[in-house]
Scaffold this motif. Structure first.
Motif, mmCIF file in Angstrom:
data_model
loop_
_atom_site.group_PDB
_atom_site.id
_atom_site.type_symbol
_atom_site.label_atom_id
_atom_site.label_comp_id
_atom_site.label_asym_id
_atom_site.label_seq_id
_atom_site.Cartn_x
_atom_site.Cartn_y
_atom_site.Cartn_z
ATOM 1 N N GLY A 760 7.744 51.539 12.729
ATOM 2 C CA GLY A 760 7.949 50.156 13.153
ATOM 3 C C GLY A 760 9.185 49.922 13.970
ATOM 4 N N SER A 761 9.863 50.987 14.424
ATOM 5 C CA SER A 761 11.003 50.780 15.322
ATOM 6 C C SER A 761 10.480 50.371 16.692
ATOM 7 C CB SER A 761 11.840 52.061 15.432
ATOM 8 O OG SER A 761 11.053 53.131 15.928
ATOM 9 N N GLY A 762 11.294 49.662 17.444
ATOM 10 C CA GLY A 762 10.875 49.180 18.752
ATOM 11 C C GLY A 762 10.855 47.667 18.789
ATOM 12 N N SER A 763 10.162 47.101 19.758
ATOM 13 C CA SER A 763 10.133 45.648 19.926
ATOM 14 C C SER A 763 8.727 45.130 19.641
ATOM 15 C CB SER A 763 10.558 45.291 21.347
ATOM 16 O OG SER A 763 9.693 45.896 22.290
ATOM 17 N N SER A 764 8.529 43.835 19.851
ATOM 18 C CA SER A 764 7.206 43.200 19.686
ATOM 19 C C SER A 764 6.661 43.413 18.278
ATOM 20 C CB SER A 764 6.225 43.746 20.729
ATOM 21 O OG SER A 764 6.717 43.541 22.030
ATOM 22 N N ARG A 765 7.473 43.060 17.290
ATOM 23 C CA ARG A 765 7.088 43.370 15.918
ATOM 24 C C ARG A 765 6.137 42.340 15.315
ATOM 25 N NH1 ARG A 765 12.456 44.963 16.262
ATOM 26 N NH2 ARG A 765 13.288 43.030 15.450
ATOM 27 N N ASP A 766 5.856 41.243 16.022
ATOM 28 C CA ASP A 766 4.972 40.251 15.415
ATOM 29 C C ASP A 766 3.569 40.805 15.232
ATOM 30 O OD1 ASP A 766 4.682 40.275 18.177
ATOM 31 O OD2 ASP A 766 4.152 38.154 18.311
ATOM 32 N N TRP A 767 2.970 41.352 16.311
ATOM 33 C CA TRP A 767 1.624 41.895 16.177
ATOM 34 C C TRP A 767 1.617 43.263 15.507
ATOM 35 C CZ3 TRP A 767 -2.853 40.120 15.458
ATOM 36 C CH2 TRP A 767 -3.190 38.860 15.948
ATOM 37 N N ALA A 768 2.756 43.922 15.459
ATOM 38 C CA ALA A 768 2.828 45.156 14.673
ATOM 39 C C ALA A 768 2.752 44.834 13.181
ATOM 40 C CB ALA A 768 4.119 45.906 14.978
ATOM 41 N N ALA A 769 3.040 43.587 12.815
ATOM 42 C CA ALA A 769 2.881 43.141 11.427
ATOM 43 C C ALA A 769 1.527 42.479 11.221
ATOM 44 C CB ALA A 769 4.002 42.164 11.063
ATOM 45 N N LYS A 770 1.143 41.601 12.154
ATOM 46 C CA LYS A 770 -0.119 40.875 12.002
ATOM 47 C C LYS A 770 -1.321 41.805 12.113
ATOM 48 C CE LYS A 770 1.568 36.568 14.137
ATOM 49 N NZ LYS A 770 1.489 35.756 15.388
ATOM 50 N N GLY A 771 -1.261 42.763 13.048
ATOM 51 C CA GLY A 771 -2.409 43.626 13.309
ATOM 52 C C GLY A 771 -2.889 44.389 12.089
ATOM 53 N N PRO A 772 -2.020 45.165 11.428
ATOM 54 C CA PRO A 772 -2.457 45.884 10.228
ATOM 55 C C PRO A 772 -2.962 44.942 9.140
ATOM 56 C CG PRO A 772 -0.418 46.816 11.045
ATOM 57 C CD PRO A 772 -0.661 45.579 11.854
ATOM 58 N N MET A 773 -2.334 43.760 9.025
ATOM 59 C CA MET A 773 -2.805 42.797 8.039
ATOM 60 C C MET A 773 -4.243 42.370 8.342
ATOM 61 S SD MET A 773 -3.361 39.223 7.848
ATOM 62 C CE MET A 773 -2.226 38.418 8.950
ATOM 63 N N MET A 774 -4.553 42.157 9.633
ATOM 64 C CA MET A 774 -5.892 41.703 9.985
ATOM 65 C C MET A 774 -6.917 42.832 9.874
ATOM 66 S SD MET A 774 -5.358 38.917 12.982
ATOM 67 C CE MET A 774 -7.001 38.292 12.644
ATOM 68 N N LEU A 775 -6.486 44.071 10.067
ATOM 69 C CA LEU A 775 -7.404 45.189 9.846
ATOM 70 C C LEU A 775 -7.792 45.287 8.383
ATOM 71 C CD1 LEU A 775 -6.047 48.199 11.954
ATOM 72 C CD2 LEU A 775 -7.825 46.555 12.548
ATOM 73 N N ALA A 776 -6.881 44.876 7.535
ATOM 74 C CA ALA A 776 -7.113 45.040 6.108
ATOM 75 C C ALA A 776 -8.195 44.109 5.595
ATOM 76 C CB ALA A 776 -5.810 44.793 5.347
ATOM 77 N N SER A 777 -8.213 42.883 6.091
ATOM 78 C CA SER A 777 -9.194 41.941 5.553
ATOM 79 C C SER A 777 -9.363 40.771 6.493
ATOM 80 C CB SER A 777 -8.739 41.434 4.181
ATOM 81 O OG SER A 777 -9.644 40.468 3.699
#
Length: 789
Positions: A760-777
């Protein structure tokens, strides 16, 4: 309930010399606490913010005491609340932020509340600068042509943002085509070391999100994910660990042949090695006086790449001079500070270098580049390896470029871009590139026609001083025409390369190279077909474009032949510091900044013609592939649902170290065979109109399909195969990550992700958080848990 500020006893009046007052401020020396004198300057800014916002509700007196006692409390990882004075966004992050605000208004309305209460409580500036792509390059009309294509693709997004600027209070949207957020809003115009509110209360300025460049100006700011930015916009303090501060002492002066880019790549490597994640870095020492404000900004803007929260340069006499130059209105004593740890760099030890081929901190001294390149060809696949068999390393891919015979070898340059916020904000390296271009043209050197060259300045100021210097014509002669004002190649908006070149690379499995003056070169980011991507100063980008390959020793090998057949070497075109300084002195004028800023209120004709509704609630278009009502508040009730238990979970992905946000949620081009591409095709979007993931971040359906869609993803479940796929464990099938996640989801099975260091290093962390959450359910359950191993 909020109480009266406990520190009003130190609220002082700042009087004007001729009578009257500037305003009021909280005077830290009035606390008469000797601990404050030893605090790093950047911690004093946190202290002032805490005192100013101390209401015993969100910020308490005990939080202030933690900061004052920083020397003792910071090693204990204590938490403090932080409330920024301002939030700064670019459109890739700004669109999903405005989508979320619009969605919150809908939810408030459905629950019977007053939806108009959903507004930013702090000033928000949103600069549209991440939408322009280099579709047209190498021509005089590139700027206009690219802007027209930008508006064609992004009309829905732009109209949505224009609606947001009208619907929400405290939000300024700067139209496209004016400049990069970091440079234009952060360093040239909108940042001030002190600001004030409508009540006349003055404070040290601090900002938030995507503009660490301003730390070079003595203004505290750092990048966060869009989710944190939204919370700050809504008046919520950010709970942060009181950071340690690395004191970085600068001594001496840079050599004549060294650029600010060489310095920043050296600093990046040193800080990565030292370990500064979650920390502030504060620069000090006599060497600071030898660095211009532009040089400082170049270093500060790379803080996400060396891993620090912030790289801070305290205000000094040079800062005040710069404020005057850029149209704003004015020796601070150096007191020995206490730091958590210390580093030191003698500027004269810095040498010319580049970084790559896959990470910003993998610095390579220029004199070692040829040997390092051949080592990369030999090494196993990794950050410094491509595993090309010895017998294939001299392969030649022959092709026809518009009827002209052409050849490609491993390491040949196919993209050369003077781009990004970090370097295009620095007049010395930009004019240095122009001087190098002038010398090359005068000697008769040319760039091979199949190399895609581009110049994307941070703002119109760059264009003005390049034109005044008379040097833009030489950049044009080499193909470095201005293509637009925004973040292009560095964010993956490099556009297509010629089809014949693309086919030669793909059909022969060539390791093609890109050289760019950017600050990011993660795998798959710059362009899907450039497996080797090197960060370099703008003059070096010119040099490598002329050489046509990264497989060269500039000291011993010529970069080309001149008009008389004579071999031309790197040293023949390299500008001296004196040459560059003379051009900077004669070409950079304060009026250029003022004239450029006036364009903000004028916008541009295409922006001004956008028609948007005046309603405070957004009318979602269910057919839009850009803006989509997200599911976050779909079934929201007045009572939160509580935590979701993870049980009997399958492993969705198994990663090693350094999985960046670019791996999790890529911002570049949408691959034609990806789930996102399939979705867009099914919704009537032509391949040529796919645009990028960065531009479609307002549509959760696209972004969920783009999660872990990086084409260079290394997933251990695939046993060596590289790409955005995984194994569906119950069946053993190899599927796209999205399809596998949906298969688990449909069966009601939880999933986890295994990851190593620096996930998770780098920028643009909003969709790096939202994306995995949305894949989950699909129903918004947090099932995808990342376990660091």
């Amino acid at each position: 309930m909020a109480a009266q500020n406990a520190f009003n006893t130190i609220l002082k009046t700042l009087e004007k010399p001729d009578g009257g007052e500037f305003g009021k401020y909280y005077c830290l020396p009035a606390l008469n606490d000797p601990r404050i004198d030893k605090l790093p300057y950047c911690i004093k800014i946190l202290l002032e913010s805490a005192i100013r916002n101390c209401d015993e509700f969100q910020v308490k007196s005990k939080d202030v005491e933690k900061i004052i006692d920083w020397e003792n409390t910071s090693p204990k990882q204590v938490e403090i609340p932080f409330m920024p004075a301002r939030v700064l966004l670019q459109d890739a992050t700004g669109v999903p932020a405005v989508v979320d605000l619009a969605c919150m208004r809908d939810a408030m309305n459905k629950l019977g509340g007053d939806s108009n209460k959903i507004n930013p409580l702090v000033p928000v500036d949103l600069v549209i600068d991440h939408s322009v792509q280099v579709d047209v390059a190498g021509s005089e009309d590139a700027v206009q042509a690219n802007m027209e294509l930008e508006f064609q693709r992004n009309k829905e997004r732009f109209a949505f943002l224009k609606w947001g600027s009208n619907a929400f209070d405290n939000m300024l949207v700067v139209p496209p085509g004016l400049g990069i957020v970091h440079q234009f809003q952060g360093r040239e115009k909108e940042s001030h070391t002190v600001t004030d509110d409508e009540l006349g209360l003055a404070w040290t300025q601090n900002t938030y999100l995507h503009t660490t460049m301003i730390d070079g100006l003595g203004v505290a700011g750092w990048g966060v994910g869009g989710i944190e930015a939204e919370a700050a916009m809504l008046g919520q303090p950010m709970s942060m660990v009181l950071p340690g501060v690395v004191g970085f002492k600068l001594l001496g002066k840079l050599r004549d042949d060294v650029t600010a880019t060489d310095l920043v790549l050296t600093v990046t490597q040193m800080l990565r090695k030292h370990g500064v994640v979650g920390k502030f870095v504060e620069f000090y020492g006599e060497g600071m006086g030898e660095l211009s404000l532009a040089d400082r900004a170049t270093i500060a803007n790379m803080s996400p790449d060396y891993g620090a929260t912030m790289g801070f340069f305290p205000v000094d006499h040079l800062t005040l001079q710069y404020l005057q130059l850029t149209g704003r209105s004015d020796e601070t004593p150096q007191i020995e500070k206490v730091y958590s740890s210390y580093l030191e760099l003698k500027l004269e030890d810095v040498e010319p270098c580049i970084s790559g081929p896959k990470r910003p901190h993998d610095r390579v001294p220029l004199q070692e580049m040829k040997a390092d390149w051949h080592a990369c060809l030999d090494n196993r696949v990794g950050f410094k390896g491509f595993a090309i068999p010895k017998e294939s390393q001299n392969k030649v891919a022959k092709f026809s470029f518009h009827g002209t015979p052409a050849e490609l070898r491993h390491g040949d340059v196919v993209i050369a871009a003077i781009t990004s916020c970090t370097n295009t904000s620095n007049p010395s390296v930009m004019l240095g590139a122009a001087v190098a271009a002038k010398k090359a043209c005068e000697l008769g050197l040319e760039v091979k026609p199949w190399i895609k060259t581009s110049l994307a300045p941070g703002s119109g100021v760059v264009t003005r001083y390049l034109q005044k210097s008379g040097l833009q014509k030489y950049l044009n002669q080499l193909g470095f025409h201005i293509v637009g004002y925004g973040c292009t190649t560095c964010i993956g908006n490099s556009g297509d390369i010629d089809e014949s070149v693309a086919s030669a690379i793909s059909e022969n499995d060539m390791v093609a190279a890109a050289v760019l003056s950017g600050n990011r070169n993660f795998e798959g980011r710059v362009h899907p077909l450039t497996r080797a991507n090197y960060l370099a100063s703008p003059p070096l980008v010119v040099a490598y474009s002329l050489a046509g390959t990264v497989d060269i020793d500039f000291e011993k090998e010529p970069i080309g032949k001149g008009k008389d057949g004579k071999e031309i070497f790197f040293r023949d075109i390299w500008p001296s510091s004196e040459e560059v300084a003379n051009v900077v002195q004669s070409s950079l004028l304060p009026d250029m900044f003022k004239a450029t800023y006036q364009a903000i209120t004028k916008g541009n004709p295409m922006w001004n013609e956008l028609s948007v509704p005046s309603s405070n609630l957004y009318a979602w278009d269910s057919t839009s592939t850009y803006n989509h009502e997200p599911p976050y508040f779909k079934d929201m009730t007045m009572s939160p649902p509580g935590p979701h238990r993870v049980k009997d979970a399958y492993c969705l992905l198994n990663f090693g170290d350094s999985i960046t946000t670019d791996h999790v949620s890529p911002a570049g081009s949408i691959h034609k065979d990806s789930p996102a591409a399939k979705f867009l095709l099914e919704h009537g979007v032509d391949r040529r109109d796919f645009n990028s993931y960065g531009s479609r971040r307002g549509n959760d359906e696209v972004m969920a399909r783009g999660t872990f869609a990086n084409i260079r993803l290394v997933n251990k479940l695939l046993e060596g195969e590289v790409g955005p796929k995984t194994i569906h464990i119950p069946t053993g099938e190899k599927l796209s990550v999205y399809d596998a996640a949906m298969r688990y989801n449909t069966a009601g099975q939880d999933t986890i992700i295994l990851a190593g260091a620096e996930y998770g290093s780098g920028s643009s962390r909003d969709w790096a958080a939202k994306g995995p959450m949305m894949l989950a359910s699909l129903d918004n359950a947090f099932s995808d848990v990342v376990l660091r191993v």
